[in-house]
Design an enzyme around this catalytic site. Structure first.
Site, PDB file in Angstrom:
ATOM      1  CB  SER A  25      -6.289   8.812  10.487  1.00  0.00           C
ATOM      2  OG  SER A  25      -6.221   8.861   9.088  1.00  0.00           O
TER       3      SER A  25
ATOM      4  NE  ARG B 258      -3.799  10.583  -1.929  1.00  0.00           N
ATOM      5  CZ  ARG B 258      -3.754  10.001  -0.732  1.00  0.00           C
ATOM      6  NH1 ARG B 258      -4.435  10.515   0.279  1.00  0.00           N
ATOM      7  NH2 ARG B 258      -3.058   8.893  -0.538  1.00  0.00           N
TER       8      ARG B 258
ATOM      9  CG  HIS C  59      -1.197   3.314  -0.738  1.00  0.00           C
ATOM     10  ND1 HIS C  59      -2.424   2.720  -0.563  1.00  0.00           N
ATOM     11  CD2 HIS C  59      -1.289   4.538  -0.165  1.00  0.00           C
ATOM     12  CE1 HIS C  59      -3.218   3.564   0.060  1.00  0.00           C
ATOM     13  NE2 HIS C  59      -2.554   4.684   0.315  1.00  0.00           N
TER      14      HIS C  59
ATOM     15  CG  HIS D  19      -1.648   6.964   8.453  1.00  0.00           C
ATOM     16  ND1 HIS D  19      -2.017   7.157   7.149  1.00  0.00           N
ATOM     17  CD2 HIS D  19      -2.787   7.175   9.173  1.00  0.00           C
ATOM     18  CE1 HIS D  19      -3.312   7.463   7.089  1.00  0.00           C
ATOM     19  NE2 HIS D  19      -3.801   7.488   8.314  1.00  0.00           N
TER      20      HIS D  19
ATOM     21  CG  ASP E 286       2.671  11.142   3.128  1.00  0.00           C
ATOM     22  OD1 ASP E 286       2.014  12.185   3.234  1.00  0.00           O
ATOM     23  OD2 ASP E 286       2.373  10.083   3.707  1.00  0.00           O
TER      24      ASP E 286
HETATM   25  N1  NMX Z   1      10.338   0.881   1.344  1.00  0.00           N
HETATM   26  C1  NMX Z   1      10.843  -0.307   1.734  1.00  0.00           C
HETATM   27  N2  NMX Z   1      10.104  -1.396   1.968  1.00  0.00           N
HETATM   28  C2  NMX Z   1       8.774  -1.272   1.748  1.00  0.00           C
HETATM   29  C3  NMX Z   1       8.180  -0.085   1.310  1.00  0.00           C
HETATM   30  C4  NMX Z   1       9.020   1.033   1.116  1.00  0.00           C
HETATM   31  N3  NMX Z   1       8.561   2.216   0.752  1.00  0.00           N
HETATM   32  N4  NMX Z   1       6.853  -0.289   1.179  1.00  0.00           N
HETATM   33  C5  NMX Z   1       6.614  -1.556   1.543  1.00  0.00           C
HETATM   34  N5  NMX Z   1       7.784  -2.151   1.905  1.00  0.00           N
HETATM   35  C6  NMX Z   1       7.960  -3.493   2.457  1.00  0.00           C
HETATM   36  C7  NMX Z   1       7.151  -3.615   3.722  1.00  0.00           C
HETATM   37  O1  NMX Z   1       7.834  -3.033   4.846  1.00  0.00           O
HETATM   38  C8  NMX Z   1       6.981  -5.107   3.821  1.00  0.00           C
HETATM   39  O2  NMX Z   1       8.176  -5.655   4.325  1.00  0.00           O
HETATM   40  P1  NMX Z   1       8.168  -6.948   5.304  1.00  0.00           P
HETATM   41  O3  NMX Z   1       7.627  -8.053   4.455  1.00  0.00           O
HETATM   42  O4  NMX Z   1       9.586  -7.096   5.677  1.00  0.00           O
HETATM   43  O5  NMX Z   1       7.271  -6.605   6.455  1.00  0.00           O
HETATM   44  C9  NMX Z   1       6.842  -5.516   2.344  1.00  0.00           C
HETATM   45  O6  NMX Z   1       7.424  -4.460   1.582  1.00  0.00           O
HETATM   46  C10 NMX Z   1       5.390  -5.714   1.928  1.00  0.00           C
HETATM   47  O7  NMX Z   1       4.665  -4.555   2.254  1.00  0.00           O
HETATM   48  P2  NMX Z   1       3.438  -4.087   1.344  1.00  0.00           P
HETATM   49  O8  NMX Z   1       2.391  -5.140   1.401  1.00  0.00           O
HETATM   50  O9  NMX Z   1       3.893  -3.637   0.025  1.00  0.00           O
HETATM   51  O10 NMX Z   1       2.970  -2.746   2.107  1.00  0.00           O
HETATM   52  P3  NMX Z   1       1.950  -2.632   3.329  1.00  0.00           P
HETATM   53  O11 NMX Z   1       0.572  -2.623   2.780  1.00  0.00           O
HETATM   54  O12 NMX Z   1       2.238  -3.591   4.404  1.00  0.00           O
HETATM   55  O13 NMX Z   1       2.314  -1.183   3.889  1.00  0.00           O
HETATM   56  C11 NMX Z   1       2.948   1.098   3.659  1.00  0.00           C
HETATM   57  C12 NMX Z   1       1.996   0.000   3.199  1.00  0.00           C
HETATM   58  C13 NMX Z   1       2.476   2.426   3.095  1.00  0.00           C
HETATM   59  C14 NMX Z   1       2.893   1.182   5.190  1.00  0.00           C
HETATM   60  C15 NMX Z   1       4.389   0.769   3.166  1.00  0.00           C
HETATM   61  O14 NMX Z   1       4.417   0.787   1.762  1.00  0.00           O
HETATM   62  C16 NMX Z   1       5.439   1.707   3.717  1.00  0.00           C
HETATM   63  O15 NMX Z   1       5.942   1.480   4.824  1.00  0.00           O
HETATM   64  N6  NMX Z   1       5.788   2.799   2.951  1.00  0.00           N
HETATM   65  C17 NMX Z   1       6.710   3.811   3.447  1.00  0.00           C
HETATM   66  C18 NMX Z   1       6.013   4.717   4.434  1.00  0.00           C
HETATM   67  C19 NMX Z   1       5.013   5.612   3.762  1.00  0.00           C
HETATM   68  O16 NMX Z   1       5.280   6.223   2.731  1.00  0.00           O
HETATM   69  N7  NMX Z   1       3.802   5.727   4.364  1.00  0.00           N
HETATM   70  C20 NMX Z   1       2.795   6.672   3.883  1.00  0.00           C
HETATM   71  C21 NMX Z   1       1.550   5.997   3.351  1.00  0.00           C
HETATM   72  C22 NMX Z   1       0.586   7.032   2.862  1.00  0.00           C
HETATM   73  N8  NMX Z   1       0.022   7.818   3.951  1.00  0.00           N
HETATM   74  O17 NMX Z   1       0.053   9.002   3.878  1.00  0.00           O
HETATM   75  O18 NMX Z   1      -0.494   7.291   4.921  1.00  0.00           O
HETATM   76  C1  MLT Z   2      -4.174   7.980   3.314  1.00  0.00           C
HETATM   77  O1  MLT Z   2      -4.332   9.011   2.643  1.00  0.00           O
HETATM   78  O2  MLT Z   2      -4.885   7.732   4.308  1.00  0.00           O
HETATM   79  C2  MLT Z   2      -3.035   7.096   2.973  1.00  0.00           C
HETATM   80  O3  MLT Z   2      -2.792   7.074   1.618  1.00  0.00           O
HETATM   81  C3  MLT Z   2      -3.058   5.752   3.629  1.00  0.00           C
HETATM   82  C4  MLT Z   2      -4.132   4.781   3.237  1.00  0.00           C
HETATM   83  O4  MLT Z   2      -5.019   5.040   2.454  1.00  0.00           O
HETATM   84  O5  MLT Z   2      -4.033   3.647   3.763  1.00  0.00           O
END
Ligand code: NMX
Ligand code: MLT
Length: 426
Positions: free
Chosen positions: A234, A319, A310, A264, A365
């Site tokens: 964002s 948080r 994350h 996100h 979250d």
């Molecule tokens: N559950 C299952 N798989 C996961 C998760 C999870 N919670 N987190 C990461 N992975 C997987 C990810 O999909 C990726 O798989 P692939 O290689 O098949 O593409 C692998 O682990 C490596 O990912 P990372 O490097 O650890 O994470 P990345 O930096 O790419 O993404 C998030 C970060 C936050 C997008 C990811 O952890 C996620 O999808 N979490 C669940 C959604 C979530 O909680 N999002 C909120 C973030 C905070 N916010 O408020 O914005």
């Molecule tokens: C945020 O608060 O924006 C989330 O934790 C996602 C991020 O920092 O990438």
């Protein structure tokens, strides 16, 4: 005599400009980051390619707003946080009072916004409604008007701040209106002249006040989500759109569209959904074994476990800790909160065993939804709106500072896959 936010910024900006100019002049060639093939393909993770002074996220510690750990700020009002984000200092009591008064003076929501919202399909997502309303308010932009009149570059920050105050002054009222329109809660509730931002938002939503506890929860919620440095989807989107000198209404609306994604900000709705699913499936607070089984089921079906992982953090998000502490104090006996807490004891080990996520720990979250649910906000499609009201502070403060510092239009160089293949062959 207390200064207004604008006067405070007017004092600070010349020094900030000088610092930036001299950094580029004297050290412009110093290399601060390199980019690998994996990073170019993998969402630029870890690439240091932009500047953001409002806050920093340390992978092993979490969020610091202007150098202060978020845990130390959790008792502050969101209005104080906005001031801190912009100026680097907390406001004095008089400055805060003056700022709150100014915010209220910017609080009028144009009547056409309610018409726009009421004419949207009943099935529209609340985030689509909020983002549309902010975009429709572009009609009010002082930045665009002054730009069209030919203002100088050094003046950009002033109407940007004026627009920022208008967004801040109205977003909680619009957000409450979205709730009441979407969920048919009755007439819209007018903003009050007296209450602080969070308490007024609670009142306009029409939530049960619970002797002030709901407002306390809202202050914490709006403070914790305010900013998370510049690279998150964002903030980065808002930054890019604003860098084209699109005004703050365009830029914030764009940023919020990014927040509406399930990876996100929308993860908070997904997360509570997941928690309630486990409770439904197992008829109440599930056992650790039940949660483990359901977590594996989720992963094996190719889905992520929302609220965990994350892009930057490598520890439990402070948080999340702040929400957990609040939950333990005020709603320890609530079964949804108890389930969230039990998920926390199980899911990190499951994710470690799964072996994919680089960070198996909860993010912001993971726990917030259970708290909102407890205080009467049962419509979890609405949760990202609260994140948005709060995150508008981070996006707007970054935007105003960028206009003050003359930050350039964002335009990284992209490369083709053919070029990458050629590079690795050399
Ligand atoms: N559950 C299952 N798989 C996961 C998760 C999870 N919670 N987190 C990461 N992975 C997987 C990810 O999909 C990726 O798989 P692939 O290689 O098949 O593409 C692998 O682990 C490596 O990912 P990372 O490097 O650890 O994470 P990345 O930096 O790419 O993404 C998030 C970060 C936050 C997008 C990811 O952890 C996620 O999808 N979490 C669940 C959604 C979530 O909680 N999002 C909120 C973030 C905070 N916010 O408020 O914005
Ligand atoms: C945020 O608060 O924006 C989330 O934790 C996602 C991020 O920092 O990438």
């Amino acid at each position: 005599m207390a200064k207004t936010l604008k006067e405070k910024l007017a004092d600070l900006i010349p020094k900030l400009r000088e610092e930036r100019v001299s950094l580029v002049k004297q050290h412009g060639d110093v290399v601060i980051s390199q980019v690998s093939v994996a990073q170019a393909i993998g969402g630029m993770r870890g690439v240091k390619g932009m500047v953001c002074d409002t806050s920093v996220v340390e992978p092993d510690k979490g969020l610091f707003i202007r150098g202060i750990p978020i845990m130390e700020l959790r008792e502050k009002l969101p209005e104080e946080i906005f001031w801190l984000l912009l100026t680097g200092e907390l406001p004095s009591a008089d400055e805060l009072t003056l700022f709150q008064k100014e915010l209220k003076e910017h609080g009028e929501v144009p009547k056409y916004i309610w018409k726009v919202l009421k004419s949207m399909p009943k099935t529209s997502h609340p985030m689509a409604m909020l983002d549309t309303a902010i975009l429709a308010m572009e009609n009010e932009s002082v930045f665009r008007q002054r730009y069209d009149e030919g203002m100088k570059k050094t003046e950009y920050w002033e109407p940007a701040l004026e627009d920022a105050m208008r967004v801040m002054g109205t977003i909680h009222t619009i957000a409450a209106g979205v709730y009441r329109i979407k969920y048919k809660k009755g007439e819209l509730i007018e903003p009050s002249k007296k209450l602080d931002w969070s308490a007024d938002y609670v009142r306009m939503l029409g939530l049960p006040p619970k002797k002030g506890e709901t407002a306390k929860m809202m202050r914490l919620y709006l403070t914790l989500h305010s900013d998370h440095e510049g690279g998150n989807v964002s903030a980065n989107t808002c930054h890019t759109v604003g860098s084209a000198l699109s005004d703050p209404f365009y830029a914030v609306s764009a940023g919020l569209n990014g927040l509406a994604g399930p990876l996100h900000g929308l993860a908070n709705q997904e997360c509570l959904n997941w928690v309630l699913e486990t409770m439904d499936k197992f008829g109440g607070v599930p056992s650790e074994e039940d949660i483990r089984g359901y977590a594996w089921e989720t992963l094996n079906s190719g889905k992520v476990i929302p609220g965990y992982g994350h892009a930057v953090l490598r520890v439990t998000d402070p948080r999340y800790d702040a929400f957990r502490a609040f939950g333990k104090q005020y709603l320890a006996k609530d079964p949804v909160f108890q389930t969230v807490d039990r998920v926390f004891t199980v899911v990190p080990d499951v994710l470690k065993e799964h072996g994919k996520a680089k960070n198996p720990w909860p993010n912001v979250d993971a726990g917030s939804g259970a708290i909102l649910f407890h205080y009467g906000l049962k419509e979890f499609e609405y949760y990202t709106i609260l994140f948005s009201v709060s995150r508008s502070m981070g996006m707007l403060s970054q935007l105003v500072l960028n206009r003050a510092l003359g930050t350039a239009i964002t335009r990284p160089k992209s490369v083709s896959t053919t070029w990458l293949v050629g590079q690795v062959k050399q």
